[in-house]
Enzyme design. Structure first.
Site, PDB file in Angstrom:
ATOM      1  N   LYS A 182       0.818  -1.213   0.000  1.00 28.50           N
ATOM      2  CA  LYS A 182       0.000   0.000   0.000  1.00 28.50           C
ATOM      3  C   LYS A 182       0.849   1.259   0.000  1.00 28.50           C
ATOM      4  O   LYS A 182       0.454   2.264  -0.582  1.00 28.50           O
ATOM      5  CB  LYS A 182      -0.957   0.016   1.199  1.00 28.50           C
ATOM      6  CG  LYS A 182      -2.149  -0.906   1.025  1.00 28.50           C
ATOM      7  CD  LYS A 182      -3.250  -0.572   2.016  1.00 28.50           C
ATOM      8  CE  LYS A 182      -4.438  -1.494   1.853  1.00 28.50           C
ATOM      9  NZ  LYS A 182      -5.450  -1.278   2.900  1.00 28.50           N
ATOM     10  N   LYS A 216      -7.563 -14.161  -9.586  1.00 25.31           N
ATOM     11  CA  LYS A 216      -8.725 -14.101  -8.693  1.00 25.31           C
ATOM     12  C   LYS A 216      -9.695 -12.995  -9.123  1.00 25.31           C
ATOM     13  O   LYS A 216      -9.254 -11.933  -9.584  1.00 25.31           O
ATOM     14  CB  LYS A 216      -8.208 -13.816  -7.276  1.00 25.31           C
ATOM     15  CG  LYS A 216      -9.184 -14.139  -6.178  1.00 25.31           C
ATOM     16  CD  LYS A 216      -8.554 -13.888  -4.822  1.00 25.31           C
ATOM     17  CE  LYS A 216      -9.612 -13.308  -3.912  1.00 25.31           C
ATOM     18  NZ  LYS A 216      -9.103 -12.729  -2.695  1.00 25.31           N
ATOM     19  N   LYS A 262     -12.694  -6.662  -7.535  1.00 25.77           N
ATOM     20  CA  LYS A 262     -13.463  -5.504  -8.003  1.00 25.77           C
ATOM     21  C   LYS A 262     -12.551  -4.373  -8.472  1.00 25.77           C
ATOM     22  O   LYS A 262     -13.010  -3.442  -9.119  1.00 25.77           O
ATOM     23  CB  LYS A 262     -14.465  -5.042  -6.955  1.00 25.77           C
ATOM     24  CG  LYS A 262     -13.890  -4.374  -5.750  1.00 25.77           C
ATOM     25  CD  LYS A 262     -15.009  -4.008  -4.798  1.00 25.77           C
ATOM     26  CE  LYS A 262     -14.528  -4.155  -3.376  1.00 25.77           C
ATOM     27  NZ  LYS A 262     -15.566  -4.393  -2.414  1.00 25.77           N
TER      28      LYS A 262
END
Ligand code: TRP
Length: 335
Positions: free
Chosen positions: A117, A199, A202
């Protein structure tokens, strides 16, 4: 709140990042409803965690309410479980401070999600992003949770929560339960419709790769029609057929049919028929969730009532834990 003493406690936190994918639903969320019978369940929409990356305030508020409504639409019954919004229970942030003082800088530096991140949000590597796992540990330990349903991406954070708990216990005397990961027995892994070796996510750039549980029927069918398959035309599970394997897994998950049953159902038919059937079955399967969600999101007063009661129940549990923690570390008792 029928939370009983002889049941184990499950805690899970859900990020308020819009709707869930079909993958989240089949792999995890639809198993949560039945768990309520066997466990004391506590579910929190983790808005404190959400602000570790930049959020638009109006959007965050909306996403938090939507995530809460969706949780109920997916079968979490606020009469059986505790469902609340994380920032409504101040004890999470309070416990987080104490736990931060039993967590090492080095441990947090090793968290792979922090590394990922901070690379992704290089212009905002804030201290909250760094201490995110401590807050997550506080979420779990504030309830002395026994089990935490998590995906592989959160395993390292749960491991850290156990280490923090163990260190606290060593310093101040046995107190925290060491939480275990809860891996549901069922729960297939659902892959992208456009790249079935990846996988379903979204955040995929291709909107056809991912089915969202609030997509309408036409959208769902269109996405399945465009699903990537192989150049054969027999509907059967096999090596090198990851597209068809994925569609069979999805069809099996929503209809309860076995792979053999599916193969005979589509014998002599092509992939086109099969894709359409999967799309329709998924849309029908998700219909009750969509209907329940639409009703809930339109009833803000009911939602408010639910999350207010939820945080009151949550606070009753965590206040006791926090009082003991404060005493153990040597703070002067308040009363
Ligand atoms: N970090 C988790 C995620 O991104 C969300 C979360 C926050 C959580 N607190 C938690 C999950 C406590 C389980 C338990 O998915």
């Amino acid at each position: 709140m029928p939370q009983s003493n002889d049941k184990k406690l499950i805690f899970s936190g859900i990020q308020p990042t819009g709707t869930f994918t079909l993958g989240n639903y089949i792999g995890a969320i639809r198993n949560w409803g039945p768990l309520q019978e066997d466990y004391n369940c506590v579910y929190s929409i983790v808005d404190l965690h959400a602000i570790t990356v930049r959020q638009d305030p109006a959007k965050l508020r909306q996403n938090t309410l939507q995530a809460y409504a969706l949780l109920l639409a997916c079968g979490i019954d606020p009469e059986k479980s505790i469902a609340f919004i994380q920032s409504h229970n101040v004890n999470h942030a309070e416990l987080s401070w104490v736990l931060a003082c039993t967590t090492q800088f080095g441990e947090l530096s090793r968290m792979t999600q922090f590394k990922d991140k901070s690379a992704k949000h290089a212009n905002d590597v804030n201290a909250g992003l760094f201490t995110y796992p401590v807050l997550m540990a506080a979420d779990i330990l504030a309830y002395n949770a026994d089990l935490v349903p998590i995906g592989v991406d959160q395993k390292q954070h749960l491991e850290l929560a156990r280490n923090i708990a163990a260190r606290f216990n060593q310093r101040y005397g046995e107190f925290f339960t060491l939480p275990e990961p809860y891996i549901p027995k069922t729960g297939a892994k659902i892959m992208s419709l456009q790249d079935p070796d990846k996988k379903m996510s979204k955040s995929d750039d291709n909107p056809n790769a991912c089915v969202l549980i609030l997509d309408d029927k036409d959208t769902i069918i269109r996405k399945f029609k465009r699903a990537v398959t192989d150049s054969e035309s027999v509907v059967c599970y096999g090596e090198g057929k990851s597209g068809i394997n994925n569609l069979m897994t999805i069809y099996s998950a929503v209809t309860g049919k076995s792979f053999d049953e599916i193969t005979s159902e589509f014998a002599g038919k092509g992939y086109g028929d099969f894709k359409l059937a999967v799309g329709e079955a998924v849309a029908d399967h998700l219909e009750p969730v969509r209907t329940a969600y639409a009703k809930l999101i339109a009833d803000k007063a009911y939602l408010k009532d639910c999350y207010t009661k939820g945080s009151e129940s949550a606070m009753k549990i965590t206040r006791k834990v926090l009082t003991k923690v404060y005493h153990k570390v040597g703070f002067v008792d308040q009363r």
